[in-house]
Structure formats: C-alpha cells, structure tokens
Design a protein around this motif. Structure first.
Motif, PDB file in Angstrom:
ATOM      1  N   ILE A  41       0.830  -1.210   0.000  1.00 38.66           N
ATOM      2  CA  ILE A  41       0.000   0.000   0.000  1.00 38.66           C
ATOM      3  C   ILE A  41       0.865   1.261   0.000  1.00 38.66           C
ATOM      4  CG2 ILE A  41      -1.735   1.316   1.293  1.00 38.66           C
ATOM      5  CD1 ILE A  41      -2.895  -1.364   2.224  1.00 38.66           C
ATOM      6  N   ASP A  42       1.896   1.288   0.837  1.00 37.01           N
ATOM      7  CA  ASP A  42       2.776   2.461   0.860  1.00 37.01           C
ATOM      8  C   ASP A  42       4.201   2.157   0.403  1.00 37.01           C
ATOM      9  OD1 ASP A  42       3.807   1.056   2.996  1.00 37.01           O
ATOM     10  OD2 ASP A  42       3.466   2.618   4.491  1.00 37.01           O
ATOM     11  N   THR A  66       0.952   1.646   7.559  1.00 36.45           N
ATOM     12  CA  THR A  66      -0.438   1.960   7.195  1.00 36.45           C
ATOM     13  C   THR A  66      -1.463   1.344   8.141  1.00 36.45           C
ATOM     14  OG1 THR A  66      -0.685  -0.002   5.795  1.00 36.45           O
ATOM     15  CG2 THR A  66       0.218   1.990   4.756  1.00 36.45           C
ATOM     16  N   TRP A  76      -6.052  -4.171  -1.892  1.00 34.34           N
ATOM     17  CA  TRP A  76      -5.266  -3.146  -2.586  1.00 34.34           C
ATOM     18  C   TRP A  76      -4.631  -3.705  -3.858  1.00 34.34           C
ATOM     19  CZ3 TRP A  76      -4.196   2.060  -1.760  1.00 34.34           C
ATOM     20  CH2 TRP A  76      -3.127   2.586  -2.483  1.00 34.34           C
ATOM     21  N   LYS A  80      -5.481  -2.487  -7.592  1.00 29.37           N
ATOM     22  CA  LYS A  80      -4.388  -1.877  -8.346  1.00 29.37           C
ATOM     23  C   LYS A  80      -4.117  -2.605  -9.656  1.00 29.37           C
ATOM     24  CE  LYS A  80      -1.013   1.279  -7.950  1.00 29.37           C
ATOM     25  NZ  LYS A  80      -1.226   2.703  -7.647  1.00 29.37           N
ATOM     26  N   LYS A 103      -6.946   8.121   3.334  1.00 24.30           N
ATOM     27  CA  LYS A 103      -6.265   9.300   2.791  1.00 24.30           C
ATOM     28  C   LYS A 103      -5.790   9.076   1.363  1.00 24.30           C
ATOM     29  CE  LYS A 103      -4.742  11.513   7.077  1.00 24.30           C
ATOM     30  NZ  LYS A 103      -3.574  12.011   7.848  1.00 24.30           N
ATOM     31  N   ARG A 104      -5.408   7.856   1.060  1.00 19.86           N
ATOM     32  CA  ARG A 104      -4.926   7.548  -0.287  1.00 19.86           C
ATOM     33  C   ARG A 104      -6.058   7.628  -1.308  1.00 19.86           C
ATOM     34  NH1 ARG A 104      -2.069   5.149   3.494  1.00 19.86           N
ATOM     35  NH2 ARG A 104       0.211   5.199   3.288  1.00 19.86           N
ATOM     36  N   LYS A 107      -7.169  11.285  -1.966  1.00 18.42           N
ATOM     37  CA  LYS A 107      -6.260  12.077  -2.806  1.00 18.42           C
ATOM     38  C   LYS A 107      -6.420  11.787  -4.299  1.00 18.42           C
ATOM     39  CE  LYS A 107      -2.611  12.669   0.662  1.00 18.42           C
ATOM     40  NZ  LYS A 107      -1.216  12.306   1.042  1.00 18.42           N
TER      41      LYS A 107
END
Length: 258
Positions: A41-42, A66, A76, A80, A103-104, A107
């Motif tokens: 994820i990050d 995360t 995710w 993706k 938050k992802r 955005k």
C-alpha cells in the motif's frame, strides 16, 4: 504478550483506538524499519509486522506504516492490478473507511469518493447500512469490508448495497469467514461480549460466516466471483506482503440490464 494485546484491544473503544493509532503509528514504524516484509500500500518495508487479533492473535500481520492487515493488502493489490479504480473516474462509496485506504483514496482526484458509517470519525455520511440515504444506482464502486458480520440484518444490508450500485458496477464485500464451515452460524441470544468473541471471533460480531456467504450475496442480486487472488501471486510475494494464502475475495457485480 498475546494476552496483553487482546486485553488492550478489548478494553479501548474502537473509535478511540483509531485516534490513538495516528499518534503511535510513526514511532512504531520507525523502530520496526527493515527489509524483510513490504506493505504494497505504501511500499515501506520492515523487519517484522505487528501482531493483531481479538480472540486469536495472529503474529506478523499488522503493517506498522499503514496499519493494514492481510485483507487490506489483498484488496489493494486486486484494485491496483485488476481494476480501473486507480486510473478511471468512479463514484465510490466506502463503508467504515480503513486508515490504510482513507487518505490515499481521498487524494485520487478522478474519484468521486464518499465514506459512510454509523460511528467512524472518518465517515462523511453517518448512515445505517440497512437504510442508506442514497438514491438507487448512485455508485459504480462500493467497498464494504468486514462490516456485514456486525450487522444483525445482513440480508437487508446486502439488498441496500445492491440497490445503490449502478448496473455494471463492482462491489468488494470482504468478511471474516470459516472455510471449513458450509453454513453461516448466528444466534441473536448471544449478547455477552466475551461469549461473542469466543464463538464469533470478536466481541462485536453477530455471526460467523460459512461458505454460503457467497450464495447469500447472490440471493441479494449480485453476480458473485469468489476470487482467490493469491493464486496469481508467487510464494515470495505472498510471504513478503504477508497475505493469507487462499483467502477468497468477494468481487460482486450488478449486471447490466439488457
């Protein structure tokens, strides 16, 4: 250590846990940094992940950066790699928004993104999943993960999810399920939190789903695909991302009207 962890999770209300985790997360992530396991994820890597669980604590599953779990990372990767979620405009409804995603997703400028829940401090719209304040066919993407096991009338909730999904739309509706159990078990006379945790796996769950969960979704109108996405991944990826091998992802679609 596991008993202390269980006690901590059960003692503190979930809304407070969410707020506290924002403060604690950066510190824990710093001390666990490394290169053994990676959160897709990050993209951050750590020498180990944290334990997590209410009744049965699982080792090495909670990503420090995360706060994602196996189910979040699986979802995710599917979004993706297999959908247009990250590349094309969508009207998205997200129930009980997870910190790992919130938050992802917010955005992503191409998304018209709405969050909803009865209690979450992250929710845009406070709403009952069994009586949603949205028009029919309002959203072409719905994410509702680990929510239905909390809902006494899950049939009504499934019908509401189907109602607000557009024809051709997709809903990902993950729940904890027992792959060894054919039929879902629930008993509304079980109200004691400790007994619920023992029988259903968590103090605020009202059932334990069996493999008939996918049939229940189909009965609500969805075209259901029980996707074992880990079959598309290498053993190394499954280990590195700390996924639950064989976990089925409920990918539900509302067919276009001919």
């Amino acid at each position: 250590m596991h008993q202390l962890f269980k006690y901590f999770l059960n003692l503190i209300p979930r809304t407070l846990l969410i707020r506290l985790s924002y403060l604690v997360r950066p510190v824990v992530a710093f001390f666990l940094r490394g290169n053994r396991y990676t959160d897709p994820i990050d993209g951050q890597s750590f020498r180990k992940f944290l334990p997590y669980g209410y009744e049965k604590v699982r080792d090495n599953v909670l990503a420090p950066g995360t706060l994602s779990l196996e189910r979040h990372r699986l979802c995710w990767l599917y979004l993706k790699r297999e959908t247009t979620f990250f590349s094309q405009p969508h009207k998205v409804l997200h129930f009980a928004p997870e910190q790992a995603f919130y938050k992802r997703f917010r955005k992503l400028k191409h998304l018209n993104y709405t969050t909803t829940d009865l209690n979450s401090p992250l929710a845009d719209v406070k709403a009952d999943i069994c009586a949603l304040p949205f028009d029919d066919e309002s959203f072409d993407f719905i994410i509702c993960n680990h929510v239905l096991e909390h809902i006494p009338n899950d049939t009504k909730a499934m019908q509401e999810l189907y109602r607000v999904l557009t024809p051709g739309g997709m809903a990902i509706l993950q729940v904890p399920y027992d792959a060894e159990r054919k039929t879902t078990f629930e008993d509304n006379t079980i109200t004691d939190p400790k007994e619920r945790a023992r029988i259903f796996g968590q103090y605020d769950h009202v059932r334990i789903y069996g493999m008939d969960y996918f049939e229940k979704l189909a009965n609500a109108g969805f075209k259901v695909h029980a996707v074992d996405y880990t079959k598309t991944l290498s053993e190394e990826e499954i280990d590195t991302y700390r996924l639950a091998q064989g976990e089925l992802l409920p990918v539900c679609k509302k067919l276009l009207v001919k």
